[in-house]
Write a protein that holds these residues in place. Structure first.
Motif, mmCIF file in Angstrom:
data_model
loop_
_atom_site.group_PDB
_atom_site.id
_atom_site.type_symbol
_atom_site.label_atom_id
_atom_site.label_comp_id
_atom_site.label_asym_id
_atom_site.label_seq_id
_atom_site.Cartn_x
_atom_site.Cartn_y
_atom_site.Cartn_z
ATOM 1 N N TYR A 19 -28.761 -53.753 12.531
ATOM 2 C CA TYR A 19 -29.851 -53.297 11.527
ATOM 3 C C TYR A 19 -29.338 -53.536 10.023
ATOM 4 O O TYR A 19 -29.920 -53.468 9.250
ATOM 5 C CB TYR A 19 -29.874 -51.677 11.882
ATOM 6 C CG TYR A 19 -30.896 -51.704 13.192
ATOM 7 C CD1 TYR A 19 -32.068 -51.121 12.740
ATOM 8 C CD2 TYR A 19 -30.481 -51.853 14.338
ATOM 9 C CE1 TYR A 19 -33.107 -50.778 13.612
ATOM 10 C CE2 TYR A 19 -31.570 -51.589 15.348
ATOM 11 C CZ TYR A 19 -32.820 -51.050 15.044
ATOM 12 O OH TYR A 19 -33.660 -51.044 16.037
ATOM 13 N N ALA A 20 -28.070 -53.268 9.873
ATOM 14 C CA ALA A 20 -27.638 -53.597 8.444
ATOM 15 C C ALA A 20 -27.738 -54.897 7.683
ATOM 16 O O ALA A 20 -27.779 -54.826 6.453
ATOM 17 C CB ALA A 20 -25.998 -53.221 8.554
ATOM 18 N N SER A 21 -28.323 -55.730 8.579
ATOM 19 C CA SER A 21 -28.569 -57.059 8.059
ATOM 20 C C SER A 21 -30.130 -57.354 7.601
ATOM 21 O O SER A 21 -30.291 -58.463 6.970
ATOM 22 C CB SER A 21 -27.983 -58.207 8.788
ATOM 23 O OG SER A 21 -26.510 -57.997 8.934
#
Length: 208
Positions: free
Chosen positions: A147-149
């Motif tokens: 999700y962070a990307s």
């Protein structure tokens, strides 16, 4: 010649000219397959079934490629129509193209040299004003990342001409992406750098 990107007809195109009282009508169309080239030729022959000749040629593939070509003199003296038309197509800088030159005879014999010039010139005239677009061979990838990307991934899409076809949210985020095959290696590298290697990339299918 880059076989993955090249110019193709953007649509149906028609021009005409009179030579020594004979009427030459040139019809050009996109023909990505031999079947579609033959279907187009049949439609034009049907439209001009009262003409003296419906000579034709096609090149399926990149400009200048002779792997899938066809031609017909359709009753004109051997070698005076189909071959010159095909030669003009092969040197025309456009791929996946079919052309029919319809002739209504005007009573004046052109001779072999005159016919070759007439059919060559008709194809060249048809290609000169032909609206074209670019054919781009594309590939589909499955991409799975954290999700962070997501934001970084979305920002890099335009640079690589990539388009998201679908997305799925679970423990990670899964995307189906389509992009030009010439962009795939750079896209993989950029995505690996962005995610510090925390990404799965799988090739699904390619077109053409």
């Amino acid at each position: 010649m880059d076989e993955k990107r090249y110019r193709i007809p953007a649509g149906f195109h028609r021009v005409e000219q009179d030579i020594e009282r004979s009427r030459f009508i040139t019809t050009v169309a996109h023909a990505p397959t031999v079947e579609e080239a033959k279907a187009f030729i049949a439609r034009v022959r049907e439209e001009f079934q009262d003409a003296n000749h419906n000579c034709w040629a096609y090149v399926v593939g990149p400009p200048g490629s002779t792997a899938q070509v066809g031609m017909s003199d359709d009753g004109e003296p051997h070698g005076t129509a189909g071959r010159p038309m095909l030669t003009a197509l092969l040197h025309g800088g456009v791929g996946d193209v079919a052309v029919v030159v319809t002739r209504y005879f005007g009573g004046t014999l052109l001779g072999k040299g005159g016919l070759v010039r007439a059919y060559t010139g008709s194809v060249q005239q048809g290609l000169e004003a032909l609206p074209t677009t670019e054919r781009v061979r594309k590939v589909r990838l499955a991409v799975e990342l954290e999700y962070a990307s997501i934001d970084g991934f979305r920002r890099m899409l335009p640079e690589h001409e990539a388009q998201v076809l679908s997305e799925e949210y679970a423990a990670t985020v899964g995307y189906r992406v389509e992009l030009p095959v010439t962009r795939v290696d750079a896209f993989r590298t950029a995505l690996t750098d962005l995610t510090l290697g925390q990404v799965l990339i799988e090739t699904l299918e390619s077109e053409g």
